[in-house]
Scaffold this motif. Sequence first.
Motif, short mmCIF file in Angstrom:
data_model
loop_
_atom_site.label_atom_id
_atom_site.label_comp_id
_atom_site.label_asym_id
_atom_site.label_seq_id
_atom_site.Cartn_x
_atom_site.Cartn_y
_atom_site.Cartn_z
N SER A 21 0.83 -1.21 0.00
CA SER A 21 0.00 0.00 0.00
C SER A 21 0.86 1.25 0.00
O SER A 21 0.57 2.21 -0.73
CB SER A 21 -0.92 0.01 1.22
OG SER A 21 -1.82 -1.06 1.18
N LEU A 22 1.89 1.25 0.81
CA LEU A 22 2.81 2.38 0.87
C LEU A 22 3.46 2.61 -0.49
O LEU A 22 3.52 3.74 -0.98
CB LEU A 22 3.88 2.13 1.94
CG LEU A 22 4.90 3.23 2.15
CD1 LEU A 22 4.27 4.36 2.94
CD2 LEU A 22 6.10 2.70 2.89
N GLY A 23 3.95 1.53 -1.09
CA GLY A 23 4.59 1.66 -2.39
C GLY A 23 3.65 2.13 -3.48
O GLY A 23 3.99 3.02 -4.27
N TYR A 29 -0.60 5.86 -7.21
CA TYR A 29 -1.72 5.03 -7.62
C TYR A 29 -2.87 5.02 -6.62
O TYR A 29 -3.77 4.21 -6.76
CB TYR A 29 -1.26 3.61 -7.88
CG TYR A 29 -0.33 3.54 -9.06
CD1 TYR A 29 -0.79 3.86 -10.32
CD2 TYR A 29 0.98 3.20 -8.89
CE1 TYR A 29 0.05 3.83 -11.41
CE2 TYR A 29 1.84 3.17 -9.98
CZ TYR A 29 1.36 3.48 -11.23
OH TYR A 29 2.20 3.44 -12.30
N ALA A 30 -2.85 5.86 -5.64
CA ALA A 30 -3.96 5.94 -4.70
C ALA A 30 -4.34 7.41 -4.56
O ALA A 30 -4.47 7.94 -3.47
CB ALA A 30 -3.59 5.33 -3.36
N GLY A 31 -4.53 8.03 -5.70
CA GLY A 31 -4.79 9.46 -5.72
C GLY A 31 -6.21 9.86 -5.44
O GLY A 31 -6.50 11.02 -5.22
N ASN A 32 -7.12 8.90 -5.45
CA ASN A 32 -8.51 9.25 -5.17
C ASN A 32 -9.09 8.28 -4.14
O ASN A 32 -8.51 7.24 -3.84
CB ASN A 32 -9.34 9.26 -6.46
CG ASN A 32 -9.38 7.92 -7.15
OD1 ASN A 32 -9.67 6.90 -6.53
ND2 ASN A 32 -9.10 7.91 -8.44
N ALA A 149 -0.99 3.20 5.70
CA ALA A 149 0.19 3.17 4.82
C ALA A 149 -0.05 3.96 3.54
O ALA A 149 0.86 4.63 3.03
CB ALA A 149 0.56 1.72 4.50
N ILE A 150 -1.27 3.92 3.04
CA ILE A 150 -1.61 4.70 1.85
C ILE A 150 -1.49 6.19 2.15
O ILE A 150 -0.94 6.96 1.35
CB ILE A 150 -3.02 4.36 1.34
CG1 ILE A 150 -3.04 2.94 0.77
CG2 ILE A 150 -3.51 5.37 0.31
CD1 ILE A 150 -4.44 2.38 0.54
N MET A 151 -2.00 6.62 3.30
CA MET A 151 -1.92 8.04 3.66
C MET A 151 -0.45 8.50 3.75
O MET A 151 -0.10 9.57 3.27
CB MET A 151 -2.64 8.30 4.99
CG MET A 151 -4.14 8.05 4.95
SD MET A 151 -5.01 9.01 3.69
CE MET A 151 -5.49 7.72 2.55
N ILE A 152 0.37 7.66 4.35
CA ILE A 152 1.81 7.99 4.45
C ILE A 152 2.45 7.98 3.06
O ILE A 152 3.22 8.88 2.71
CB ILE A 152 2.52 6.99 5.39
CG1 ILE A 152 2.02 7.18 6.82
CG2 ILE A 152 4.04 7.16 5.32
CD1 ILE A 152 2.43 6.08 7.78
N GLY A 153 2.11 6.97 2.26
CA GLY A 153 2.67 6.86 0.92
C GLY A 153 2.30 8.03 0.02
O GLY A 153 3.12 8.48 -0.79
N MET A 164 9.38 7.67 -6.56
CA MET A 164 8.75 6.79 -5.58
C MET A 164 8.19 5.54 -6.24
O MET A 164 8.02 4.52 -5.59
CB MET A 164 7.66 7.52 -4.80
CG MET A 164 8.20 8.53 -3.80
SD MET A 164 9.46 7.88 -2.68
CE MET A 164 8.54 6.70 -1.74
N GLU A 165 7.93 5.59 -7.55
CA GLU A 165 7.48 4.40 -8.26
C GLU A 165 8.60 3.35 -8.26
O GLU A 165 8.34 2.16 -8.11
CB GLU A 165 7.07 4.74 -9.68
CG GLU A 165 6.35 3.62 -10.37
CD GLU A 165 5.66 4.08 -11.64
OE1 GLU A 165 4.90 3.27 -12.19
OE2 GLU A 165 5.84 5.24 -12.07
#
Length: 182
Positions: A21-23, A29-32, A149-153, A164-165
């Motif tokens: 999720s972080l990566g 890839y988790a922009g929305n 982890a998404i929020m941190i990523g 970061m990709e």
Amino acid sequence: MDTIDILIIALALAMDAAAVSLGAASAGYAGNKRAVFRLAFHFGLFQALMPLLGYFLGISFVSYVQAFAHWIAFALLLFVGGRMLISGMDKTGETLKKDPSKGMTMVVLSIAVSLDAMAVGVSFAMMEVRIWMPVLVIGLVTSAVSWLAIMIGRRLGDLFGKSMEIVGGLVLVGIGIRIVLA
């Protein structure tokens, strides 16, 4: 098995999903909200289903699959991580054409990060643990940890951009290698 034990197991199982999720989030890839939901939901769902599957399939079948499950997880993570690495090194500025929070890529990632949970389900069956509470806790904890982890990523992605990709791809490949070597 008490609640603390179940929480510790759930947190341990959630770590691979958190790393992915972080990566994915740091690579953009988790922009929305939909992508965030898809990642957190699917990781939690698969992490809950795998111990349930292990519990009901029993020791004989899982011991057969367990012998090569780490190679399956390695191959899946290497494939997705390799795609992220190639995309991150592309100088044209294009990113992966497929969002890893959608379609078969999401399913592949979900399976890859939750294979170890199947063995936990087998151990629950051997210890005669009532399965429904641990499954619920494992799924909810994994979803929550993935969301965090998404929020941190996302913050890392905002700070460091496309590089970061590459980091996300390296994380996936690293998890795959760790699984094989463990």
